[in-house]
Write an enzyme that holds these catalytic residues in place. Structure first.
Site, mmCIF file in Angstrom:
data_model
loop_
_atom_site.group_PDB
_atom_site.id
_atom_site.type_symbol
_atom_site.label_atom_id
_atom_site.label_comp_id
_atom_site.label_asym_id
_atom_site.label_seq_id
_atom_site.Cartn_x
_atom_site.Cartn_y
_atom_site.Cartn_z
ATOM 1 N N CYS A 184 6.452 -5.175 5.855
ATOM 2 C CA CYS A 184 6.810 -6.087 7.016
ATOM 3 C C CYS A 184 6.001 -5.815 8.242
ATOM 4 O O CYS A 184 6.224 -4.731 8.681
ATOM 5 C CB CYS A 184 8.039 -6.530 7.414
ATOM 6 S SG CYS A 184 8.120 -7.504 8.880
ATOM 7 N N CYS B 157 8.857 -5.550 11.202
ATOM 8 C CA CYS B 157 9.742 -4.619 11.464
ATOM 9 C C CYS B 157 9.802 -3.437 10.601
ATOM 10 O O CYS B 157 10.497 -2.572 10.595
ATOM 11 C CB CYS B 157 11.202 -5.487 11.308
ATOM 12 S SG CYS B 157 11.396 -6.035 9.529
ATOM 13 N N SER C 246 -16.458 3.418 -11.541
ATOM 14 C CA SER C 246 -17.983 3.170 -11.233
ATOM 15 C C SER C 246 -18.437 4.326 -10.468
ATOM 16 O O SER C 246 -19.671 4.399 -10.447
ATOM 17 C CB SER C 246 -18.392 1.817 -10.638
ATOM 18 O OG SER C 246 -17.818 1.612 -9.282
ATOM 19 N N HIS D 176 -5.632 4.707 -3.212
ATOM 20 C CA HIS D 176 -6.078 3.284 -2.737
ATOM 21 C C HIS D 176 -4.782 2.502 -2.467
ATOM 22 O O HIS D 176 -5.019 1.127 -2.320
ATOM 23 C CB HIS D 176 -7.150 2.583 -3.605
ATOM 24 C CG HIS D 176 -8.278 3.040 -3.449
ATOM 25 N ND1 HIS D 176 -9.372 2.717 -4.068
ATOM 26 C CD2 HIS D 176 -8.859 4.248 -2.710
ATOM 27 C CE1 HIS D 176 -10.656 3.442 -3.605
ATOM 28 N NE2 HIS D 176 -10.087 4.611 -2.924
ATOM 29 N N GLN E 156 -7.491 5.298 -8.186
ATOM 30 C CA GLN E 156 -8.204 4.212 -7.252
ATOM 31 C C GLN E 156 -7.557 3.019 -7.372
ATOM 32 O O GLN E 156 -7.646 2.224 -6.876
ATOM 33 C CB GLN E 156 -9.657 4.173 -7.412
ATOM 34 C CG GLN E 156 -10.444 5.407 -7.138
ATOM 35 C CD GLN E 156 -11.778 5.386 -7.593
ATOM 36 O OE1 GLN E 156 -12.635 4.998 -6.819
ATOM 37 N NE2 GLN E 156 -12.031 5.785 -8.924
ATOM 38 N N ALA F 290 -10.516 1.462 -12.303
ATOM 39 C CA ALA F 290 -10.153 -0.002 -12.737
ATOM 40 C C ALA F 290 -10.268 -0.008 -14.075
ATOM 41 O O ALA F 290 -9.483 -0.525 -14.674
ATOM 42 C CB ALA F 290 -11.068 -1.053 -12.005
ATOM 43 N N CYS G 223 12.598 -10.921 10.255
ATOM 44 C CA CYS G 223 11.836 -10.894 11.544
ATOM 45 C C CYS G 223 10.743 -12.003 11.616
ATOM 46 O O CYS G 223 9.958 -12.270 12.392
ATOM 47 C CB CYS G 223 11.316 -9.571 12.032
ATOM 48 S SG CYS G 223 9.638 -9.269 11.265
ATOM 49 N N ILE H 78 -12.383 3.603 -22.925
ATOM 50 C CA ILE H 78 -11.739 4.692 -22.507
ATOM 51 C C ILE H 78 -10.398 4.805 -23.441
ATOM 52 O O ILE H 78 -10.011 5.787 -24.000
ATOM 53 C CB ILE H 78 -11.258 4.710 -21.042
ATOM 54 C CG1 ILE H 78 -10.608 6.039 -20.836
ATOM 55 C CG2 ILE H 78 -10.351 3.495 -20.938
ATOM 56 C CD1 ILE H 78 -10.360 6.129 -19.222
#
Ligand code: CNA
Ligand code: ZN
Length: 247
Positions: free
Chosen positions: A136, A139, A199, A128, A110, A28, A160, A238
């Site tokens: 859906c 369907c 982390s 992830h 991730q 993240a 649907c 970063i």
């Protein structure tokens, strides 16, 4: 950035130049400079902020909460997680250029925000999931992220009536086997692994890192449980680090 950190960035540049197969493993923190929140950092993590919801973010991102409280789940998902207007940042672009130059062979992320792909990276493994893949439950039709972002309440399939499920991994779910195997293959091939903006506390990290025997570099603005195992730890933002290692 202090002198010691600058020296460490120079060291990482050297390691990248020497590496036969360098892989980036991100979390993240790679996307916070795009305006997305992370979960666990002390400073800005979603887990450390007061919540207006009936459960903690961790509980809300479980399959049980999704099934039992879909209205609240989707409100949380739209308000706190999905941010389609957030653009890729300099780290996403640098990684895409590094891939084209052959310096980085693969990005394992991730994050589900699709920002590496938007920046131009091609060999990306979204372990992830990805918010651009929505299916859906009735369907199996695929929907773009706007189908979830731009509707009130629970998003439903126009054909649907089934609930449109965002393609992200919820806590307690097992990563897609093909993606997990692809990530393991890349890690096994690599002789330099850069873990950035993560982390390293979510189960995918130990699953991938515990069997890794090559050089490990960690870039994070907080300590991680893998710092003592790393060959180089750069405690800094970063984006600032990437500005020093590329181009
Ligand atoms: P995390 O546990 O929230 O950790 C993020 C780490 O990054 C923390 O240690 C921060 O200190 C660090 N960090 C944040 N910003 C920066 C920065 N600019 N420079 C350096 N370090 C920084 O997140 P992980 O990715 O490790 O945990 C995995 C979870 C979080 C996955 O399930 C993700 O799907 C999930 N997540 C994804 C997104 C996204 O897709 N953008 C956003 C929030 C959470
Ligand atoms: Zn349907």
């Amino acid at each position: 950035m202090d002198e010691i950190t600058q020296d460490k960035c120079r060291e990482l540049r050297g390691m990248l130049a020497q590496a036969g197969y360098a892989v980036f493993f991100g979390g993240a923190g790679v996307s916070t400079d795009s305006g997305l929140v992370d979960f666990r950092s002390q400073k800005r993590g979603l887990y450390n902020r007061p919540s207006e919801y009936s459960a903690s973010p961790e509980e809300m991102l479980t399959p049980k909460f999704y099934e039992e409280n879909p209205e609240e789940f989707f409100d949380f998902y739209r308000t706190k997680l999905l941010n389609l207007a957030a653009p890729p940042n300099s780290v996403h672009y640098a990684l895409a250029e590094m891939e084209r130059a052959g310096v980085i062979k693969c990005v394992i992320t991730q994050n589900a925000d699709n920002l590496h792909q938007r920046a131009g990276s091609e060999n990306v493994i979204d372990i992830h999931g990805n918010v651009y893949i929505n299916t859906c439950e009735g369907c199996g039709r695929r929907f773009p992220p706007e189908a979830v972002a731009d509707c009130p309440g629970v998003p439903r399939c126009g054909v649907c009536g089934g609930v449109i499920r965002p393609g992200i991994l919820l806590f307690g779910e097992v990563p897609d086997m093909k993606l997990a195997m692809a990530a393991i293959r890349e890690i096994n091939r690599s002789d330099l692994l850069i873990a950035g903006g993560t982390s390293l506390k979510v189960s995918s990290a130990p699953r991938l890192l515990d069997r890794y025997r090559g050089k490990l570099v960690i870039i994070n603005d907080e300590p991680t449980p893998y710092d003592s195992r790393a060959d180089l730890v750069i405690n800094a933002g970063i984006s600032e680090v990437f500005a020093r290692i590329w181009p």
